[in-house]
Design a protein around this motif. Sequence first.
Motif, PDB file in Angstrom:
ATOM      1  N   THR A  32     -10.013   5.934   7.151  1.00 45.24           N
ATOM      2  CA  THR A  32      -9.277   7.159   7.425  1.00 45.24           C
ATOM      3  C   THR A  32      -7.882   6.778   7.910  1.00 45.24           C
ATOM      4  OG1 THR A  32     -11.287   8.345   8.030  1.00 45.24           O
ATOM      5  CG2 THR A  32      -9.194   9.273   8.816  1.00 45.24           C
ATOM      6  N   GLU A  33      -6.894   7.314   7.251  1.00 47.87           N
ATOM      7  CA  GLU A  33      -5.510   7.134   7.688  1.00 47.87           C
ATOM      8  C   GLU A  33      -5.089   8.425   8.366  1.00 47.87           C
ATOM      9  OE1 GLU A  33      -1.151   5.712   6.021  1.00 47.87           O
ATOM     10  OE2 GLU A  33      -2.639   6.402   4.577  1.00 47.87           O
ATOM     11  N   TYR A  34      -4.391   8.312   9.495  1.00 45.86           N
ATOM     12  CA  TYR A  34      -3.942   9.512  10.196  1.00 45.86           C
ATOM     13  C   TYR A  34      -2.504   9.362  10.663  1.00 45.86           C
ATOM     14  CZ  TYR A  34      -5.150   6.860  14.418  1.00 45.86           C
ATOM     15  OH  TYR A  34      -5.240   5.886  15.384  1.00 45.86           O
ATOM     16  N   TRP A  35      -1.886  10.503  10.869  1.00 41.73           N
ATOM     17  CA  TRP A  35      -0.497  10.581  11.321  1.00 41.73           C
ATOM     18  C   TRP A  35      -0.382  11.752  12.289  1.00 41.73           C
ATOM     19  CZ3 TRP A  35       2.434  15.003  10.167  1.00 41.73           C
ATOM     20  CH2 TRP A  35       3.786  14.946  10.514  1.00 41.73           C
ATOM     21  N   GLU A  36       0.345  11.533  13.367  1.00 35.62           N
ATOM     22  CA  GLU A  36       0.643  12.598  14.313  1.00 35.62           C
ATOM     23  C   GLU A  36       2.145  12.629  14.541  1.00 35.62           C
ATOM     24  OE1 GLU A  36      -0.143  14.031  18.925  1.00 35.62           O
ATOM     25  OE2 GLU A  36      -1.282  12.340  18.114  1.00 35.62           O
ATOM     26  N   ASP A  37       2.737  13.783  14.352  1.00 35.04           N
ATOM     27  CA  ASP A  37       4.167  13.967  14.586  1.00 35.04           C
ATOM     28  C   ASP A  37       4.394  14.060  16.095  1.00 35.04           C
ATOM     29  OD1 ASP A  37       6.842  14.772  14.639  1.00 35.04           O
ATOM     30  OD2 ASP A  37       6.611  16.061  12.886  1.00 35.04           O
ATOM     31  N   TRP A  84       0.796  -1.218   0.000  1.00 35.86           N
ATOM     32  CA  TRP A  84       0.000   0.000   0.000  1.00 35.86           C
ATOM     33  C   TRP A  84       0.837   1.280   0.000  1.00 35.86           C
ATOM     34  CZ3 TRP A  84      -3.610  -2.970  -1.209  1.00 35.86           C
ATOM     35  CH2 TRP A  84      -4.060  -4.030  -0.448  1.00 35.86           C
ATOM     36  N   SER A  85       1.858   1.346   0.815  1.00 38.22           N
ATOM     37  CA  SER A  85       2.601   2.590   1.035  1.00 38.22           C
ATOM     38  C   SER A  85       3.628   2.872  -0.058  1.00 38.22           C
ATOM     39  CB  SER A  85       3.336   2.510   2.385  1.00 38.22           C
ATOM     40  OG  SER A  85       4.223   3.597   2.525  1.00 38.22           O
ATOM     41  N   ARG A 145      -2.686   9.717   0.419  1.00 38.81           N
ATOM     42  CA  ARG A 145      -3.611   9.662  -0.727  1.00 38.81           C
ATOM     43  C   ARG A 145      -3.264   8.485  -1.630  1.00 38.81           C
ATOM     44  NH1 ARG A 145      -3.453  16.124  -1.496  1.00 38.81           N
ATOM     45  NH2 ARG A 145      -5.036  16.621   0.066  1.00 38.81           N
ATOM     46  N   ALA A 146      -1.967   8.293  -1.881  1.00 36.14           N
ATOM     47  CA  ALA A 146      -1.531   7.161  -2.705  1.00 36.14           C
ATOM     48  C   ALA A 146      -1.844   5.839  -2.006  1.00 36.14           C
ATOM     49  CB  ALA A 146      -0.034   7.268  -2.997  1.00 36.14           C
ATOM     50  N   THR A 147      -1.567   5.771  -0.714  1.00 33.54           N
ATOM     51  CA  THR A 147      -1.826   4.558   0.066  1.00 33.54           C
ATOM     52  C   THR A 147      -3.307   4.209   0.050  1.00 33.54           C
ATOM     53  OG1 THR A 147       0.063   4.936   1.521  1.00 33.54           O
ATOM     54  CG2 THR A 147      -1.722   3.570   2.395  1.00 33.54           C
ATOM     55  N   LEU A 148      -4.153   5.173   0.345  1.00 33.68           N
ATOM     56  CA  LEU A 148      -5.589   4.928   0.390  1.00 33.68           C
ATOM     57  C   LEU A 148      -6.129   4.507  -0.977  1.00 33.68           C
ATOM     58  CD1 LEU A 148      -6.684   7.796   2.769  1.00 33.68           C
ATOM     59  CD2 LEU A 148      -6.592   5.346   3.309  1.00 33.68           C
ATOM     60  N   ASP A 149      -5.604   5.096  -2.032  1.00 34.90           N
ATOM     61  CA  ASP A 149      -6.019   4.723  -3.373  1.00 34.90           C
ATOM     62  C   ASP A 149      -5.627   3.272  -3.678  1.00 34.90           C
ATOM     63  OD1 ASP A 149      -7.255   5.447  -5.920  1.00 34.90           O
ATOM     64  OD2 ASP A 149      -5.227   5.213  -6.730  1.00 34.90           O
ATOM     65  N   ARG A 150      -4.424   2.888  -3.276  1.00 31.82           N
ATOM     66  CA  ARG A 150      -3.959   1.506  -3.487  1.00 31.82           C
ATOM     67  C   ARG A 150      -4.810   0.523  -2.681  1.00 31.82           C
ATOM     68  NH1 ARG A 150       2.617   2.382  -3.191  1.00 31.82           N
ATOM     69  NH2 ARG A 150       2.766   3.590  -5.119  1.00 31.82           N
TER      70      ARG A 150
END
Length: 160
Positions: free
Chosen positions: A108-113, A33-34, A148-153
């Motif tokens: 929903t994919e999320y990221w927190e720094d 995916w990534s 966006r690329a990951t979710l599309d894949r």
Amino acid sequence: MEREWVVEESVAIGADSREVYAAVADPRRMREWSPEVFAVWVRGRAVVPGLRFVGFNRIGWRLWFTSCRVTAAVPGQAFAFRVSSFGMPVALWGYRVEDIGGGSTRLTEYWEDLRRGGRGAAFVSVLGRLFTGVPAAHRAEVNRAGMRATLDRIRTGVAG
């Protein structure tokens, strides 16, 4: 421009929430995916909180690895993991899985720094730029594009 510390992106997928969860909650499948992950080494079999894995990543010619620990694994609902480098927190990544009816799921994919404050955070930020080529101030925009690329894949692979 003010630095973004949290980013999330969502997509609707024409598949059951358990099927979508199964696709994102297996660290071994992340390379499918990534756009950054090219390999994963998992320590253990069952995907449960506490499971540890190592992600091997690349952007262009730059290669690096991250140590990860699963923090949430709720079938059909949520999967998340913390990323660290040299024993210092870097980020929290995760997925929320929501049944939206009609056999479809919102993913929903999320990221927190997590590189905030202190000398350790500055050190990890410098290492991040050295290994990835991405300054900390631009990591959010790079991650947004990657999400966006990951979710599309995932959408194509699961609903395909």
